[in-house]
Write a protein that holds these residues in place. Structure first.
Motif, PDB file in Angstrom:
ATOM      1  N   GLY A  12     -36.028  87.622  -3.572  1.00 47.60           N
ATOM      2  CA  GLY A  12     -34.978  86.596  -3.547  1.00 47.60           C
ATOM      3  C   GLY A  12     -34.282  86.459  -2.197  1.00 47.60           C
ATOM      4  O   GLY A  12     -33.388  85.625  -2.048  1.00 47.60           O
ATOM      5  N   ASN A  13     -34.660  87.259  -1.228  1.00 47.78           N
ATOM      6  CA  ASN A  13     -34.184  87.127   0.159  1.00 47.78           C
ATOM      7  C   ASN A  13     -35.106  86.052   0.749  1.00 47.78           C
ATOM      8  O   ASN A  13     -36.288  86.301   0.954  1.00 47.78           O
ATOM      9  CB  ASN A  13     -34.375  88.480   0.850  1.00 47.78           C
ATOM     10  N   ARG A 217     -27.064  96.895  -2.876  1.00 44.52           N
ATOM     11  CA  ARG A 217     -26.521  95.559  -2.571  1.00 44.52           C
ATOM     12  C   ARG A 217     -26.108  95.546  -1.098  1.00 44.52           C
ATOM     13  O   ARG A 217     -25.419  96.463  -0.635  1.00 44.52           O
ATOM     14  CB  ARG A 217     -25.309  95.261  -3.457  1.00 44.52           C
ATOM     15  N   THR A 226     -26.825  88.926   0.523  1.00 45.87           N
ATOM     16  CA  THR A 226     -28.117  88.327   0.165  1.00 45.87           C
ATOM     17  C   THR A 226     -28.586  88.968  -1.139  1.00 45.87           C
ATOM     18  O   THR A 226     -28.040  89.995  -1.564  1.00 45.87           O
ATOM     19  CB  THR A 226     -29.172  88.574   1.270  1.00 45.87           C
ATOM     20  N   ASN A 227     -29.605  88.380  -1.763  1.00 47.50           N
ATOM     21  CA  ASN A 227     -30.138  88.972  -2.995  1.00 47.50           C
ATOM     22  C   ASN A 227     -30.704  90.365  -2.742  1.00 47.50           C
ATOM     23  O   ASN A 227     -30.695  91.221  -3.633  1.00 47.50           O
ATOM     24  CB  ASN A 227     -31.242  88.084  -3.576  1.00 47.50           C
ATOM     25  N   ASN A 256     -32.439  95.340  -7.040  1.00 50.40           N
ATOM     26  CA  ASN A 256     -31.530  94.527  -6.224  1.00 50.40           C
ATOM     27  C   ASN A 256     -31.195  93.269  -7.011  1.00 50.40           C
ATOM     28  O   ASN A 256     -31.686  93.098  -8.132  1.00 50.40           O
ATOM     29  CB  ASN A 256     -32.204  94.205  -4.877  1.00 50.40           C
ATOM     30  N   ASN A 257     -30.407  92.375  -6.436  1.00 49.40           N
ATOM     31  CA  ASN A 257     -29.988  91.185  -7.194  1.00 49.40           C
ATOM     32  C   ASN A 257     -31.073  90.124  -7.309  1.00 49.40           C
ATOM     33  O   ASN A 257     -30.879  89.112  -7.987  1.00 49.40           O
ATOM     34  CB  ASN A 257     -28.723  90.573  -6.589  1.00 49.40           C
ATOM     35  N   GLY A 258     -32.219  90.357  -6.654  1.00 49.65           N
ATOM     36  CA  GLY A 258     -33.297  89.365  -6.735  1.00 49.65           C
ATOM     37  C   GLY A 258     -34.568  89.933  -7.335  1.00 49.65           C
ATOM     38  O   GLY A 258     -35.607  89.277  -7.319  1.00 49.65           O
ATOM     39  N   GLU A 312     -38.455  89.298 -12.335  1.00 54.87           N
ATOM     40  CA  GLU A 312     -37.006  89.304 -12.144  1.00 54.87           C
ATOM     41  C   GLU A 312     -36.280  89.601 -13.463  1.00 54.87           C
ATOM     42  O   GLU A 312     -35.311  90.367 -13.491  1.00 54.87           O
ATOM     43  CB  GLU A 312     -36.602  87.919 -11.630  1.00 54.87           C
ATOM     44  N   SER A 316     -33.869  92.724 -14.206  1.00 52.82           N
ATOM     45  CA  SER A 316     -32.446  92.577 -14.555  1.00 52.82           C
ATOM     46  C   SER A 316     -32.160  93.154 -15.930  1.00 52.82           C
ATOM     47  O   SER A 316     -31.062  93.647 -16.175  1.00 52.82           O
ATOM     48  CB  SER A 316     -31.943  91.141 -14.386  1.00 52.82           C
TER      49      SER A 316
END
Ligand SMILES: N[C@@H](CCC[C@H](N)C(=O)O)C(=O)O
Length: 323
Positions: A12-13, A217, A226-227, A256-258, A312, A316
């Motif tokens: 996701g970056n 993060r 960033t993700n 990570n967030n992505g 993803e 998550s």
């Protein structure tokens, strides 16, 4: 100026790839910087990005990667971006492995088994690694900062500073610290005019989840949150090995967030393994004087997008147990 552009991402970056190796665009660095600010604008028709990856010919490697952050500054390295460039170069030159010249090192990259069904996966070498504060630079009396406080940033946290070779500070935190807004405040401070980090620094908070699993993060220099940040996840994995939370030579699953990646920490380098996904390709006609651009022939990589969505979602749902 007309360019062929590929929108891609690693965890996701997201980036645009512009191939100067096979197209003689003849850009100056000022134009690369202005083009990056223009195309990376999140409000624009292209949806923006965290940076542009310029792929160039190399005299000593299979190709050269130059990375510009969304604010137009050039970075010495980009782990997630290097996976995308690895895919682009390996597919273009029909290679399974390659060497990519970056600002400070020539790095090995290779195709791997898919991390998740239908998700193109690449391994990239993250090196050289330095704990010498001069290499960030970080202006303190000591030569290294390893699990030590930096009172100008926080009364409670301990930080490790390292260059891989772009600059990072890493704090291993608890869930409450992650959920507070202290990371944002300190990141804006060290990335504005300040005496400690004159060139700015990427700031990561790491939450250990369980043995071999961490969450990272990152507030990226030149971009903001960033993700995911590939070099930060690699540096964070190394820090957790120094703290004996994880082991060198073993796979560390980094959430990570992505999405997620895998890191393996070795004595002198780190393997970063993760997706190199394409989102769309198009042609961009940019007028840098008027600060505007038009796009045409946009084609989406729909199947790839759908497969990555599944990875993803899996990542998550694992993370929800901890965050
Ligand atoms: N997202 C990248 C790092 C990009 C450069 C960074 N913002 C810097 O200025 O050092 C990664 O995946 O490593």
């Amino acid at each position: 100026m007309e360019f062929n552009v590929i929108k891609c991402h690693g965890s996701g970056n997201d980036f645009f790839i512009i191939d100067e190796m096979t197209h003689p665009y003849e850009l100056t660095d000022q134009q690369r910087s202005s083009l990056t600010i223009l195309l990376c604008n999140r409000q624009s028709e292209l949806g923006g990005a965290d940076g542009i990856l310029f792929v160039q010919a190399s005299e000593r490697a299979d190709a050269r990667m130059r990375v510009f952050n969304s604010d137009g500054s050039e970075a010495s390295m980009c782990g997630n971006g290097l996976r995308c460039v690895a895919r682009y170069v390996c597919e273009k030159l029909s290679l399974k492995e390659a060497v990519i010249e970056t600002m400070k090192a020539d790095l090995q990259v290779s195709v791997q088994n898919d991390l998740y069904d239908g998700v193109p996966t690449y391994l990239v070498e993250i090196s050289p690694i330095s704990f010498n504060v001069k290499d960030l630079p970080l202006h303190i009396e000591e030569q290294e900062l390893i699990q030590r406080p930096l009172p100008a940033l926080s009364e409670d946290l301990e930080f490790t500073a390292l260059a891989v070779p772009n600059p990072h500070i890493i704090a291993v935190v608890e869930k409450e610290q992650l959920q507070s807004d202290i990371q944002k405040g300190m990141s804006e401070y060290v990335n504005g005019p300040n005496d400690l980090f004159p060139d700015g620094v990427n700031v990561s908070f790491v939450l250990p989840l369980r043995k071999g699993h961490i969450y990272v993060r990152t507030f990226e220099r030149g971009v903001g949150f960033t993700n995911a940040c590939g070099t930060a996840m690699s540096a964070s994995s190394l820090v957790t090995c120094l703290l004996e939370l994880n082991n060198k030579g073993e796979i560390i699953e980094v959430y990570n967030n992505g999405g997620k990646v895998r890191c393996v920490v070795h004595e002198d380098h780190i393997d970063l393994i993760g997706n190199a996904s394409y989102v769309f390709s198009c042609q961009v006609n940019a007028d840098l004087n008027a600060n505007e651009f038009k796009i045409k022939n946009k084609e989406e990589y729909t199947e790839e997008i759908a497969q990555y969505k599944e990875l993803e979602m899996q990542a998550s749902s694992f993370l929800r147990e901890y965050l």
